[in-house]
Motif scaffolding. Structure first.
Motif, PDB file in Angstrom:
ATOM      1  N   ARG A 143      24.883  23.534  36.757  1.00 43.17           N
ATOM      2  CA  ARG A 143      24.517  23.030  38.088  1.00 43.17           C
ATOM      3  C   ARG A 143      25.751  22.970  38.987  1.00 43.17           C
ATOM      4  NH1 ARG A 143      22.567  17.112  39.776  1.00 43.17           N
ATOM      5  NH2 ARG A 143      21.873  17.622  41.866  1.00 43.17           N
ATOM      6  N   GLY A 144      26.869  22.508  38.420  1.00 41.84           N
ATOM      7  CA  GLY A 144      28.115  22.440  39.186  1.00 41.84           C
ATOM      8  C   GLY A 144      28.617  23.812  39.599  1.00 41.84           C
ATOM      9  N   GLY A 182      26.709  26.426  40.082  1.00 41.14           N
ATOM     10  CA  GLY A 182      25.795  26.850  41.137  1.00 41.14           C
ATOM     11  C   GLY A 182      26.146  26.232  42.478  1.00 41.14           C
ATOM     12  N   GLN A 183      26.508  24.957  42.455  1.00 41.33           N
ATOM     13  CA  GLN A 183      26.913  24.287  43.699  1.00 41.33           C
ATOM     14  C   GLN A 183      28.196  24.892  44.242  1.00 41.33           C
ATOM     15  OE1 GLN A 183      27.081  20.218  42.356  1.00 41.33           O
ATOM     16  NE2 GLN A 183      24.969  19.792  42.979  1.00 41.33           N
ATOM     17  N   MET A 184      29.138  25.203  43.351  1.00 40.23           N
ATOM     18  CA  MET A 184      30.389  25.813  43.794  1.00 40.23           C
ATOM     19  C   MET A 184      30.124  27.183  44.417  1.00 40.23           C
ATOM     20  SD  MET A 184      33.672  27.149  41.659  1.00 40.23           S
ATOM     21  CE  MET A 184      32.712  28.485  41.015  1.00 40.23           C
ATOM     22  N   ASN A 218      27.607  28.217  45.959  1.00 39.55           N
ATOM     23  CA  ASN A 218      26.936  28.072  47.254  1.00 39.55           C
ATOM     24  C   ASN A 218      27.762  27.284  48.261  1.00 39.55           C
ATOM     25  OD1 ASN A 218      24.449  29.478  47.088  1.00 39.55           O
ATOM     26  ND2 ASN A 218      23.778  27.976  45.583  1.00 39.55           N
ATOM     27  N   SER A 219      28.993  26.969  47.921  1.00 36.37           N
ATOM     28  CA  SER A 219      29.828  26.130  48.783  1.00 36.37           C
ATOM     29  C   SER A 219      30.339  26.905  49.999  1.00 36.37           C
ATOM     30  CB  SER A 219      31.015  25.587  47.992  1.00 36.37           C
ATOM     31  OG  SER A 219      31.930  26.630  47.714  1.00 36.37           O
ATOM     32  N   ARG A 264      22.893  33.581  46.802  1.00 36.19           N
ATOM     33  CA  ARG A 264      24.311  33.247  46.892  1.00 36.19           C
ATOM     34  C   ARG A 264      24.891  33.930  48.130  1.00 36.19           C
ATOM     35  NH1 ARG A 264      23.555  29.585  43.274  1.00 36.19           N
ATOM     36  NH2 ARG A 264      23.652  30.158  41.096  1.00 36.19           N
TER      37      ARG A 264
END
Length: 110
Positions: free
Chosen positions: A10-11, A13-15, A17-18, A73
Motif C-alpha cells: 500500500r505504501g 502504491g501511495q509513493m 502515485n505521489s 500511475r
C-alpha cells in the motif's frame, strides 16, 4: 544484527502515485521533448510548413494503467501533434526515417 525490512505494498502504491513521482515523470518527458525539438528537421525551400514539426512537440503527465495490477500511475508522455510526425519518425518510400523521438529518448531519458 540487521533490522528486518517488511515492504508495504500500500505504501509503495501511495509513493508511485505521489506528486514527487509525477514531477519526475514530467521532468524526464520535458528533457526528452527538449532534445527532440533540438534535433527536429526543419523543411527547406518549398516546404509549405517550415518549422511546424519542430514547434509541435509536447510533454505531459497522464495517469495510465501500468503493470500487472493495471492500476493507474503517472506516466510521462512525449508526442508531436503534426499529423505527418509518424512519417518523419519512421520514413516512407520517398523520405528517410529520422527517428527523432527514438534518438531523443535515448539521449534525454536519464
Amino acid at each position: 544484527m540487521a533490522a528486518k525490512f517488511k515492504m508495504s505494498t500500500r505504501g509503495v502504491g501511495q509513493m508511485l502515485n505521489s506528486p514527487m513521482i509525477a514531477g519526475e515523470m514530467l521532468r524526464r518527458a520535458q528533457l526528452i521533448e527538449s532534445v527532440a525539438v533540438s534535433i527536429s528537421p526543419v523543411g527547406g525551400r518549398g516546404d509549405p510548413h517550415p518549422g511546424q514539426y519542430k514547434r509541435s512537440w509536447y510533454a505531459k503527465v497522464e495517469r495510465k494503467a501500468v503493470g500487472r495490477s493495471r492500476k493507474k500511475r503517472p506516466v510521462g508522455v512525449v508526442g508531436n501533434s503534426a499529423y505527418w510526425a509518424r512519417w518523419v519518425e519512421y520514413g516512407t518510400d520517398k523520405v528517410p526515417a529520422h527517428h527523432v523521438l527514438l534518438r531523443a529518448a535515448q539521449v534525454g531519458g536519464r
